[in-house]
Structures are given as C-alpha cells and as structure tokens.
Design an enzyme around this catalytic site. Structure first.
Site, PDB file in Angstrom:
ATOM      1  CB  THR A   1      20.643  -8.371  10.602  1.00  0.00           C
ATOM      2  OG1 THR A   1      19.323  -8.840  11.313  1.00  0.00           O
ATOM      3  CG2 THR A   1      21.233  -9.500   9.828  1.00  0.00           C
TER       4      THR A   1
ATOM      5  CB  CYS B   1      16.678   2.870   5.806  1.00  0.00           C
ATOM      6  SG  CYS B   1      17.319   3.291   3.970  1.00  0.00           S
TER       7      CYS B   1
ATOM      8  CD  GLU C   1      14.541   1.378  10.956  1.00  0.00           C
ATOM      9  OE1 GLU C   1      15.060   0.275  11.311  1.00  0.00           O
ATOM     10  OE2 GLU C   1      14.985   1.911  10.080  1.00  0.00           O
TER      11      GLU C   1
ATOM     12  CD  GLU D   1      14.876 -14.249   4.895  1.00  0.00           C
ATOM     13  OE1 GLU D   1      14.760 -12.965   4.494  1.00  0.00           O
ATOM     14  OE2 GLU D   1      15.551 -14.569   5.822  1.00  0.00           O
TER      15      GLU D   1
ATOM     16  CB  SER E   1      17.452  -4.811  11.239  1.00  0.00           C
ATOM     17  OG  SER E   1      17.909  -6.070  11.223  1.00  0.00           O
TER      18      SER E   1
ATOM     19  CD  GLU F   1      25.315   2.386   3.794  1.00  0.00           C
ATOM     20  OE1 GLU F   1      24.509   3.025   4.426  1.00  0.00           O
ATOM     21  OE2 GLU F   1      26.298   2.622   2.972  1.00  0.00           O
TER      22      GLU F   1
HETATM   23  P1  NAD Z   1      17.095  -7.851   8.428  1.00  0.00           P
HETATM   24  O1  NAD Z   1      18.202  -7.443   8.908  1.00  0.00           O
HETATM   25  O2  NAD Z   1      16.000  -8.446   8.985  1.00  0.00           O
HETATM   26  O3  NAD Z   1      17.310  -8.486   7.067  1.00  0.00           O
HETATM   27  C1  NAD Z   1      18.206  -7.863   6.102  1.00  0.00           C
HETATM   28  C2  NAD Z   1      18.793  -9.159   5.292  1.00  0.00           C
HETATM   29  O4  NAD Z   1      19.503 -10.119   6.327  1.00  0.00           O
HETATM   30  C3  NAD Z   1      17.681 -10.398   4.796  1.00  0.00           C
HETATM   31  O5  NAD Z   1      18.371 -10.743   3.648  1.00  0.00           O
HETATM   32  C4  NAD Z   1      17.823 -11.343   5.668  1.00  0.00           C
HETATM   33  O6  NAD Z   1      17.653 -12.755   5.376  1.00  0.00           O
HETATM   34  C5  NAD Z   1      19.393 -11.086   6.344  1.00  0.00           C
HETATM   35  N1  NAD Z   1      19.815 -11.721   7.352  1.00  0.00           N
HETATM   36  C6  NAD Z   1      19.024 -12.001   8.640  1.00  0.00           C
HETATM   37  N2  NAD Z   1      19.801 -12.491   9.538  1.00  0.00           N
HETATM   38  C7  NAD Z   1      21.293 -12.810   9.029  1.00  0.00           C
HETATM   39  C8  NAD Z   1      22.371 -13.302   9.610  1.00  0.00           C
HETATM   40  N3  NAD Z   1      22.333 -13.768  10.719  1.00  0.00           N
HETATM   41  N4  NAD Z   1      23.394 -13.293   8.747  1.00  0.00           N
HETATM   42  C9  NAD Z   1      23.487 -12.831   7.267  1.00  0.00           C
HETATM   43  N5  NAD Z   1      22.192 -12.291   6.801  1.00  0.00           N
HETATM   44  C10 NAD Z   1      21.189 -12.285   7.817  1.00  0.00           C
HETATM   45  O7  NAD Z   1      16.261  -6.300   7.807  1.00  0.00           O
HETATM   46  P2  NAD Z   1      15.121  -6.114   6.955  1.00  0.00           P
HETATM   47  O8  NAD Z   1      13.902  -6.201   8.140  1.00  0.00           O
HETATM   48  O9  NAD Z   1      14.773  -7.114   5.828  1.00  0.00           O
HETATM   49  O10 NAD Z   1      14.987  -4.707   6.372  1.00  0.00           O
HETATM   50  C11 NAD Z   1      14.658  -3.596   7.260  1.00  0.00           C
HETATM   51  C12 NAD Z   1      15.782  -2.795   7.885  1.00  0.00           C
HETATM   52  O11 NAD Z   1      16.623  -2.654   6.863  1.00  0.00           O
HETATM   53  C13 NAD Z   1      15.402  -1.594   8.534  1.00  0.00           C
HETATM   54  O12 NAD Z   1      15.977  -1.593   9.778  1.00  0.00           O
HETATM   55  C14 NAD Z   1      16.099  -0.531   7.370  1.00  0.00           C
HETATM   56  O13 NAD Z   1      15.965   0.696   7.945  1.00  0.00           O
HETATM   57  C15 NAD Z   1      17.317  -1.195   6.937  1.00  0.00           C
HETATM   58  N6  NAD Z   1      17.706  -0.642   5.721  1.00  0.00           N
HETATM   59  C16 NAD Z   1      18.582   0.050   5.674  1.00  0.00           C
HETATM   60  C17 NAD Z   1      19.217   0.716   4.396  1.00  0.00           C
HETATM   61  C18 NAD Z   1      20.135   1.569   4.654  1.00  0.00           C
HETATM   62  O14 NAD Z   1      20.662   1.747   3.171  1.00  0.00           O
HETATM   63  N7  NAD Z   1      20.691   2.351   5.483  1.00  0.00           N
HETATM   64  C19 NAD Z   1      18.188   0.520   3.295  1.00  0.00           C
HETATM   65  C20 NAD Z   1      17.268  -0.448   3.346  1.00  0.00           C
HETATM   66  C21 NAD Z   1      16.826  -0.772   4.790  1.00  0.00           C
END
Ligand code: NAD
Length: 483
Positions: free
Chosen positions: A238, A290, A386, A184, A235, A256
C-alpha cells in the site's frame, strides 16, 4: 446525524465536527476476532463526506484556525485533547480490545500512549523555531518553519488509536489540519477520538476522522489535490501505491512500513532478559506489530539452551480473548489467520523445522498457535517476508560478523536488537545494524520521545520524538536587503 458516534450500534464518521452516517455504501460489520461475534457496524464515508471534510479543512487552513493560534494556545489545545483522551479511555479501551482482539491492558496502554503523544507535542508546540543565517552586513536572513496545511493520515489496524495520535499530535502542534482514514477492521475506537477532538475545542473542520475502504476512500484522499502532505503507516504494497499516487501530484509523503526485525543473542546474553523480550517481542498482540522481533539469531554455543527456554515459554502462554488479558490473543481476521498459517505451512514444506506451534488453534476465533521455527534458512521466504503473526524464526550463528550480516540480510530495516553484557560489542553492533532503531538488552526499549522509522522497505521519515515535527513543517527562507 447524531451527537453520538455509535448511536444504535453504528459507529459514525467524525466529519467537520459532526457525526455523519455512511454515504459510502454498506456499513462494515466489525467483528470480535476472539469470538467472531459482531461488536458493532461501522458506517463507510463516501465521496460526499470526504468532500465535506476537505472543504472544512481548507476553510480552517485559509483562516488560520490552527496555524494562527499563538503557539502557547496550540500547546494548551493539545493538553486538553490529551485530558479528553484519558477520560475516553474507560469506555474506549474495552471497545478497542473487542474490535481488535488485543489484551485490555494493551488497549488501555494505547489510550494512555495516545494521550502522552498529545502531552509530549504540546511541550514542543511553542518551540518550533527557525534559524538566522549570516549573509554579511547588507542582508538579514532567517528561516520560518511553516505548517503544510492539510495532512492526510492513513492509519493501520494494529494500533489504530496510538498510531493516529503519533501522527495527529505533531501535525496539530506544527499548525496543520488533518483528515484521518481509519482502518476498516477496527475503526470504532479511533472514530471515538472525535469526541476528544470535539470536547477539547478543536475548531470544527480542523480534524476529521473517516472510516472507509482503503482502495476507495483512502486512495481518493491521498489523490486529492487539496491535500498538502500524506502520512501513511501500513504495508509495503500500500505504501508503494501511495507513493505512486503522491508522485503523480507531487505531494510529500512519509511512509512507515513493515519489518522483519532481528535480535542477536551473543554468547554472553542474559537468558532471562532475552526470553522476556521474545515473549513481548513476537507474541504480544499475536505478533501483529510492525517492530515485532520476528527473527532471533542466537550464538551456537547457547542455541540448545535458549531454544528449550523459548519453547517452554511459548507453551506457557495463556490463550484467549484480549478482554480477559490472556497472553496470547487472536489474529484480527480470518484472512490474517489464513495468511499466517499458509506462510508457516509453506515454510514447513520448504523443510524448515517447526519447534512449536505451526498451525491454527482448534477453537472459535482466529487463533494461531505461538510458533517457533528453528534452524531457519536465512534465505527462505519465511525468514525474508513479513508474517505479521506470532511466528519467530531462529537461526544460529558463529561470529559477530555473521550475526550482523544475517540481521541486515533482508529488504527491511525497521528495528533491530542485541543482547550482550559487553558494551564494546553492543555499540559496535548497534553502529553496524541497518535499522532505524536498535534495542540493547530489551526489545521495545524506548518511548514516544525516541525517533522511530525505517530503512529500506521499512519506509522513510521519522515519527515520534522531536524529529517527527520536521515531517509536519516546510522551511521557508526569508532574505531581507537592508540597504
Ligand atoms: P495496509 O497497508 O493493508 O492498510 C493500512 C491502511 O491503508 C488502512 O487504513 C487501509 O484501509 C489503507 N489503504 C489500503 N489501500 C489503500 C490505498 N490504495 N490508498 C490509501 N489507503 C489505502 O496495512 P495493514 O494490514 O492495515 O497494517 C499492517 C502493516 O502495517 C504491516 O506491514 C505493518 O508492519 C505495518 N505497520 C507499520 C508501522 C510503522 O510504524 N512502520 C506501524 C504499524 C503497522
């Protein structure tokens, strides 16, 4: 409908090969986190757009639009996507820098990396091979690696363009169709990739990119019984919700997730390499990485010297907007800044020492000061949770065993690192670190060719490298009686 994804300042969704305006409620105002100015609005895809995307992808799967291409043709398609992404980069990188707040050089790097993912997996598209299994003279037996069908891919905001490519390229290489859910907060550069998909000649409907609220559109996408596989990057909370949803309908899901990754600096660590690695490891992209180096475990004999150098480095970072390539850029949103600052404030009130930074910077935009906490209690929340911000926790240690126990002492296990000139210590430590990837003497060493993924709450499955292809195929065994 329009052929431009952002005509009139409205970023549209790429649905079944067409640009569609929003049908999912009020558009999102996408903000520049450095200035708090509006960059553009992003249309929200609703249930109708989702249905169109799913219907078109199902149709593509049914007629083998991707899966029945000759593997070498799929490889050529991926190379064309890569070339189109490189062309888009000139327009897309400044847009990504503005909407995410990251440095322009990093945004350019994201587009280059996205293109490189398609090039890398184009080279593997015609090498997805099964094996033959000897069962004696009466039987011929072999395995076939089949695509799943529709891959639903949920993308986070910290590296939207390169992380989308990280999952989409191997999915297509293996013969799948895909529906991506953009984040978003900064969806526009990712939606723009629809142009590359379109111009490269991807069959209409084989790839859709939708923008929408995670708990609404994202949840509906992963709960769809027409989805054959889920890839989630984001995260832990999620990821857990998505795993529950996937369990309900028994859809395979790759997750991931986050990290709390530690570097170990042994007594013989090269200070220059270490300081440079800390600079990139925790302060680049304002720590919204991440695999950030969020903890540093330093041998007590080097503690004072290293701390002095780190505090000086943090103080020397230029602070400002990403478009001007400042070293230190904003958190992506006011909410992220509030969260990071609150976590540091709690650490301070818990008695952790703030060596530098510790609060927001008094200027427009969502800037948190580069922060280093010293002598951090490894059991404290700030050392365990984190932060996803520019906050480094430093803890001294006395022995190799203690350092490894501290590094392994969280619920996460995404990456880890170590700094030493002693190859024996390096390999011994690397073997004992509980992480999917270990960096020796350089944080972020590796590339798109090297498998990446987590242990524990950092998730499971591997993206990047040849291993990633295994996420996007399922094995079928065929046994033939010869008599
Ligand atoms: P987030 O979990 O808030 O959102 C990630 C995505 O999930 C967004 O597109 C969001 O709209 C979507 N989402 C949220 N609720 C959902 C649901 N109930 N069903 C389906 N989709 C849903 O994470 P963020 O704040 O966007 O990203 C940060 C996090 O991502 C950190 O924890 C970071 O460490 C992690 N991350 C991990 C990697 C990896 O490769 N391990 C890479 C980048 C980020």
């Amino acid at each position: 409908m329009t052929d431009d994804f952002a005509a009139d300042g409205l970023a549209r969704n790429f649905v079944a090969g067409e640009w569609r305006g929003g049908d999912g409620g009020e558009s999102i105002a996408v903000e520049d986190p450095a200035s708090e100015e509006r960059v553009l609005d992003a249309a929200i895809a609703g249930s109708e757009s989702l249905d169109v995307a799913i219907g078109a992808a199902k149709d593509c799967v049914a007629r083998g639009a991707i899966s029945d291409m000759l593997p070498a043709e799929r490889a050529a398609l991926l190379r064309r996507i890569a070339a189109e992404i490189r062309t888009l980069a000139q327009k897309g990188s400044p847009l990504l820098a503005r909407e995410s707040g990251k440095r322009l050089e990093d945004a350019q790097g994201e587009f280059a990396e996205a293109a490189a993912y398609f090039e890398y997996y184009s080279g593997l598209a015609d090498k997805i091979e099964g094996r033959s299994i000897p069962l004696g003279p009466g039987l011929a037996d072999f395995t076939v690696l089949e695509p799943y069908g529709i891959s639903a891919q949920i993308i986070p905001w910290n590296y939207p363009v390169s992380l989308a490519a990280r999952s989409l390229a191997p999915a297509l290489a293996a013969g799948n169709c895909a529906i991506l859910k953009a984040p978003e907060l900064d969806p526009a550069a990712l939606l723009m990739l629809g142009h590359a998909i379109d111009r490269a000649g991807v069959p209409k409907g084989a790839v859709s990119i939708l923008n929408g609220i995670g708990a609404d559109l994202g949840a509906r996408l992963v709960r769809s019984p027409d989805v054959d596989q889920i890839v989630f990057t984001g995260s832990v909370a999620t990821g857990q919700a998505i795993l529950h949803a996937a369990a309900d309908i028994v859809t395979p899901a790759l997750v991931e997730l986050g990290g709390k990754s530690a570097a170990i600096a042994y007594a013989d660590a090269d200070a220059d390499a270490l300081v440079e690695s800390v600079k990139w490891g925790i302060f680049n992209n304002a720590g919204q990485v991440c695999s950030a180096m969020s903890r540093l475990l330093v041998h007590r004999s080097r503690h004072a010297e290293i701390m002095e150098r780190l505090v000086a480095m943090a103080g020397s970072l230029s602070v400002g907007d990403g478009l001007s390539n400042h070293d230190h850029t904003p958190q992506i949103s006011a909410a992220q800044l509030d969260r990071v600052e609150a976590m540091v404030a709690r650490a301070r009130s818990d008695g952790q020492e703030v060596a530098t930074g510790g609060a927001r910077i008094d200027r427009p935009g969502h800037f948190m000061a580069p922060t280093i906490l010293d002598n951090v209690d490894p059991a404290s929340p700030i050392a365990q949770e984190e932060v996803f911000g520019p906050v480094l926790c430093v803890t001294p240690f006395d022995s190799e065993d203690e350092a490894i126990a501290l590094a392994n002492g969280t619920e996460f296990g995404l990456v880890a690192g170590l700094f030493t000139r002693d190859i024996g210590v390096a390999l011994r430590t690397a073997n004992r670190l509980r992480a999917g990837q270990v960096f020796v003497n350089k944080w972020f060493a590796g590339g798109i060719q090297t498998p990446f993924g987590g242990v524990g709450k950092s998730g499971f499955g591997r993206e990047k490298g040849a291993e990633a292809l295994l996420n996007y195929v399922r094995t079928k065994n065929i046994a033939v009686a010869l008599d």
